[in-house]
Enzyme design. Sequence first.
Site, PDB file in Angstrom:
ATOM      1  N   HIS A 116       5.723  -3.614  -6.019  1.00 44.37           N
ATOM      2  CA  HIS A 116       5.744  -2.076  -6.413  1.00 44.37           C
ATOM      3  C   HIS A 116       4.709  -1.074  -5.832  1.00 44.37           C
ATOM      4  O   HIS A 116       4.541  -0.096  -6.399  1.00 44.37           O
ATOM      5  CB  HIS A 116       5.411  -2.374  -7.748  1.00 44.37           C
ATOM      6  CG  HIS A 116       3.695  -3.565  -8.262  1.00 44.37           C
ATOM      7  ND1 HIS A 116       3.915  -4.507  -8.611  1.00 44.37           N
ATOM      8  CD2 HIS A 116       2.891  -2.885  -8.010  1.00 44.37           C
ATOM      9  CE1 HIS A 116       2.791  -5.388  -9.005  1.00 44.37           C
ATOM     10  NE2 HIS A 116       2.184  -3.937  -7.674  1.00 44.37           N
ATOM     11  N   TYR A 162      -5.494  -3.734   6.322  1.00 43.03           N
ATOM     12  CA  TYR A 162      -4.514  -3.729   7.633  1.00 43.03           C
ATOM     13  C   TYR A 162      -5.283  -2.970   9.264  1.00 43.03           C
ATOM     14  O   TYR A 162      -4.642  -3.277  10.059  1.00 43.03           O
ATOM     15  CB  TYR A 162      -3.229  -2.913   7.384  1.00 43.03           C
ATOM     16  CG  TYR A 162      -2.985  -3.893   5.845  1.00 43.03           C
ATOM     17  CD1 TYR A 162      -3.357  -5.386   5.038  1.00 43.03           C
ATOM     18  CD2 TYR A 162      -2.412  -3.110   4.420  1.00 43.03           C
ATOM     19  CE1 TYR A 162      -3.398  -5.864   3.943  1.00 43.03           C
ATOM     20  CE2 TYR A 162      -2.342  -3.443   3.784  1.00 43.03           C
ATOM     21  CZ  TYR A 162      -2.004  -5.295   3.253  1.00 43.03           C
ATOM     22  OH  TYR A 162      -2.169  -5.942   1.600  1.00 43.03           O
TER      23      TYR A 162
END
Length: 488
Positions: free
Chosen positions: A171, A258
């Site tokens: 989502h 990340y």
Amino acid sequence: MSFKIAIIGAGSVGFTKKLFTDILCVPEFKDIEFALTDVSEHNLGMIKAILDRIVEANGLPTRVTATTDRRKAIEGARYIISCVRVGGLEAYADDIRIPLKYGIDQCVGDTICAGGILYGQRNIPVILDFCRDIREVAETNAKFLNYANPMAMNTWAAIEYGKVDTVGLCHGVQHGAEQIAEVLGAKSPGELDYVCSGINHQTWFIELRLNGREIGKDELVAAFEAHPVYSRQEKLRIDVLKRFGVYSTESNGHLSEYLPWYRKRPDEITRWIDMSDWIHGETGGYLRYSTETRNWFETEYPQFLEAASKPIDPQKRSNEHASHILEALETNRVYRGHFNVKNDGVITNLPRDAIIESPGFVDRFGINMAAGITLPEACAATCIASINVQRMSVHAAISGDIDLLKLAVLHDPLVGAVSTPEEVWQMVDEMVVAQAQWLPQYAHAVPAAKERLSKSAVKTREWAGAARRSVRSIEELRAEKAALKQAG
């Protein structure tokens, strides 16, 4: 219509309830069967009681069964939904705790980085077991909908090695679009049109239009910097927007782990995060949140059960993809969403074997991806760095090759920015030994790893991280909820 949906990991009580009520918002789906399965009989009992209460309160013919026999639950199912967390909070705590000893500070640790890679090693053998059962006992051409992280690795394994029709669902795109619509002053998210593409948790809004008007970088930067809340909570995302020219779907905390630039120095971490909520960069934030949520649910279960007696309101159907995909496949009402699938050229400048997250349309003919998308070069470069880690991680999980696993961790952007090769080798040995009960493919490597650990000279430290908060008690959570209710 009558068909069967199996939900694996149905003990994720809140999320299972959401999927269940979303699906029952489709009028044609009242007469279907939900087969719940989980390794925890306790959790299964709780969620079945909640769903039974919903069925009863709404006068539905829907059937709900629950079993710890996964194969029985999958038998005859047309759709299989996975929301498993292999190893539970016990293994997850090690995903955060052990890397901290080597200076690696993660907010979530469930996608890549040291924690996400080991999470994938635990998940992939189980995912392949799911796929075997789907091939053997589910309805012919059954579809596997994976909600479990690490999304790309799980989906990659299911498609490439499980040989099952699989789509990964998240989502993040919807939440990012809601943010953009808000800062631009839209009356509703529906006024915003966008193309968002990349890989899971590193997806990029490469085209934006508000009521048909194109939105550029400068306008978007100004809108975020003027927002009284997001300007504080999303400092890192805004900085990436300024430098890359496009906004990332992923939360401030997730995105920070990340990339190799924002969490590598402890004294820099607090500059880029916000402690108002776990998702904005707190050390081990999602572990704390998950622990508190589990404790809260266990304590306040009677209230959750009572709330299940309310009528289902179709107007409150969530934007989770699953119910909309099933509706499109079964009724041919077309749905546009963002799906995790094998690239195969959909994004021109990412590897063909990668699992991408990109726009697609669903109808009776299946999921049809919009092809020919090219990412901005910096976005592609960042995605490719993660894809290379994901590929090695999947191959290591399949083969049980601990040396390849270490190379995967070494090549992770944040790990590589923080740790030396010697530290990575020892850290992976330590994590594999600690999580051996969930890593059957590495059983042969555990004795040698223990031997190396007993002789290692690599120094570690006991460190809580740059921005750690303690797990709150039930009393503290009650007081906070009461204060928020009073303020609201």
